[in-house]
Design an enzyme around this catalytic site. Sequence first.
Site: not given
Length: 397
Positions: A288, A292, A301
């Site tokens: 990805r 998200h 993160y």
Amino acid sequence: MTVDSSAARQPRRSAAGKAGTTGSKRTTRTAAKKSAEPELVQLLTPEGKRVKNAEYDAYVAGITPEELRGLYRDMVLTRRFDAEATALQRQGELGLWASLLGQEAAQIGSGRALRDDDYVFPTYREHGVAWCRGVDPTNLLGMFRGVNNGGWDPNGNNFHLYTIVIGSQTLHATGYAMGITKDGADSAVIAYFGDGASSQGDVAESFTFSAVYNAPVVFFCQNNQWAISEPTEKQSRVPLYQRAQGFGFPGVRVDGNDVLACLAVTKWALERARSGEGPTLVEAYTYRMGAHTTSDDPTKYRADEEREAWEAKDPMLRLRRYLEASNHADEGFFAELEAESEALGKRVREAVRAMPDPDHFAIFENVYADGHALVDEERAQFAAYQASFADAAEGGR
């Protein structure tokens, strides 16, 4: 795990003995790890070079230059639509958007492997599969604008409505596939989900039912490495495709950035399903590239170096390199496609802005058949809140 636990219970050895034993164990573990490295089906390298695969070459042996250009076109237009949707959300035109950036090959490859009579159960990110099924891109956006609960007739394209609840669509797909078997049809079902959903109980239950009833379903897991902010290695002790073994059906890991490999492996899995061989788990190993959803900040993160490493494996870039090296596409083709993608972006932008604003009070309808005092109270509170904006505007004049 057994070796470590046993070693912990042994009495202490001398330093020399301990060093020798530890070295031996480390060598054994390293060898075991190398022998257990996941196999990855790949037909196109990141550099765009075609590699042979004895098991899956047959499924793309007859592909024509025109079809290869079609796959590239699908990916370009899907990425352009996705970028436009992200921009529209940033401008306040959509409430939320889940980008597929980086996952185009997994979706287009698997989507083009389907027959018209196959049925698709997506999550909320399968914009490329929707494109392959003939769903107008603008119909995907009504739900994210809050003006409808879907936007298309699932039976018109054999493409179910987007599913927000994580993993539940795999149960729907399994039940539908079991129904196909009872009807005597030879079509197949495909269920899409992410690596995060693989930890859901619904997915495990769908694996159990599909295996026991030999359902004609393909479980297509797009492992994009991150379940929101949780990496895959914190969800599973084994590669995801190997989980299928415990349920009694095969699993395969495919390079999710290789559109040819995704096409070939999905064709193989669908043929297994149609011929009565039961379910298959396909793990498309991809990444990805963006957040998200548009409410997420992946920089919190995820390291930039990780994304940069995956950018070098871009699914569109590798197919373009292959097309150019094989003389299957010229600059005229790419120029025309660029113009087409810009026209698509303009059409999507205009269509979304022409959509009505969401009904702010629709959320309170159809909660209870006969109404409810608490819902009435909440509706009144929300009405007062909305009215406060009008009062503030009046006061500012």
